[in-house]
Design an enzyme around this catalytic site. Sequence first.
Site, mmCIF file in Angstrom:
data_model
loop_
_atom_site.group_PDB
_atom_site.id
_atom_site.type_symbol
_atom_site.label_atom_id
_atom_site.label_comp_id
_atom_site.label_asym_id
_atom_site.label_seq_id
_atom_site.Cartn_x
_atom_site.Cartn_y
_atom_site.Cartn_z
ATOM 1 N N CYS A 1 0.831 -1.209 0.000
ATOM 2 C CA CYS A 1 0.000 0.000 0.000
ATOM 3 C C CYS A 1 0.870 1.264 0.000
ATOM 4 O O CYS A 1 1.505 1.548 -1.006
ATOM 5 C CB CYS A 1 -0.986 -0.067 1.155
ATOM 6 S SG CYS A 1 -2.439 0.940 0.867
ATOM 7 N N HIS B 1 -3.352 -5.306 1.818
ATOM 8 C CA HIS B 1 -2.698 -5.538 3.118
ATOM 9 C C HIS B 1 -2.709 -7.022 3.520
ATOM 10 O O HIS B 1 -3.529 -7.411 4.366
ATOM 11 C CB HIS B 1 -3.420 -4.743 4.207
ATOM 12 C CG HIS B 1 -3.220 -3.264 4.119
ATOM 13 N ND1 HIS B 1 -2.260 -2.596 4.845
ATOM 14 C CD2 HIS B 1 -3.851 -2.333 3.377
ATOM 15 C CE1 HIS B 1 -2.313 -1.312 4.560
ATOM 16 N NE2 HIS B 1 -3.268 -1.122 3.676
ATOM 17 N N GLU C 1 -0.914 -8.431 5.586
ATOM 18 C CA GLU C 1 -0.617 -8.553 7.026
ATOM 19 C C GLU C 1 -1.877 -8.434 7.882
ATOM 20 O O GLU C 1 -1.832 -8.702 9.082
ATOM 21 C CB GLU C 1 0.437 -7.499 7.439
ATOM 22 C CG GLU C 1 -0.074 -6.077 7.641
ATOM 23 C CD GLU C 1 -0.384 -5.333 6.343
ATOM 24 O OE1 GLU C 1 -0.303 -5.934 5.251
ATOM 25 O OE2 GLU C 1 -0.728 -4.139 6.422
HETATM 26 N N1 GLN Z 1 -3.647 6.345 0.885
HETATM 27 C C1 GLN Z 1 -2.378 6.081 1.497
HETATM 28 C C2 GLN Z 1 -1.250 6.851 0.830
HETATM 29 O O1 GLN Z 1 -1.455 7.419 -0.212
HETATM 30 C C3 GLN Z 1 -2.062 4.603 1.466
HETATM 31 C C4 GLN Z 1 -3.068 3.843 2.290
HETATM 32 C C5 GLN Z 1 -2.526 2.634 2.970
HETATM 33 O O2 GLN Z 1 -1.312 2.418 3.055
HETATM 34 N N2 GLN Z 1 -3.403 1.865 3.543
HETATM 35 O O3 GLN Z 1 -0.180 6.905 1.343
#
Ligand code: GLN
Length: 195
Positions: free
Chosen positions: A78, A172, A174
């Site tokens: 992410c 995610h 995890e």
């Molecule tokens: N929206 C977040 C970002 O742009 C990422 C979201 C996440 O890691 N769950 O950094």
Amino acid sequence: MTIGVLALQGAFIEHRKALERLGVDTREVRLPEHLEGLAGLIIPGGESTTIGKLAVTYGLLEPIRAKAASGWPVWGTCAGMILLARDIGGLAQPLLGLMDVTIRRNAFGRQVDSFETWLDVPELGGDAPFRAIFIRAPLIERVGPGVQVLARLSDGAIVAARQRNLLVTAFHPELTDDLRFHRYFVRMTEEATKA
Ligand code: GLN
């Protein structure tokens, strides 16, 4: 073998727990000296602008870049995926900029801020789909020639990819009990250690 988890902000404890369930030693990384002797690094989800700024403050971007350039495995989930990308559509924020992909941040808009879906990930082996949790997730709009696509949403959007020693997932792993992505990354680090 010890795998590091970048612990500046975000979901780093969950990654440590997943690795420890696999019997892998872990270390939280907050300073460059914490990188010494690690077999690989996970950059967790969180807020990529915050993680990037803190990584600049603590002098972590250059040493991580240097180690990754020599084949050291790094997995970004992410926000971590955003940090690994070379191109995030011209947004100005600190990045490692290692992977030949173009990322769109917060790609799913407000209405579908967070969602879960099942993904086919043949690279993980077996037929069982992977339950993927997306939280204000980015997606991969373009991959360069050296990048292998590992998973797509049903509309074709790319949400997991690998470029040699670099792994990215928009979701995610995890936060689920399914350890297959962690096992896959552990295998990447074992192969890199042998090489
Ligand atoms: N929206 C977040 C970002 O742009 C990422 C979201 C996440 O890691 N769950 O950094």
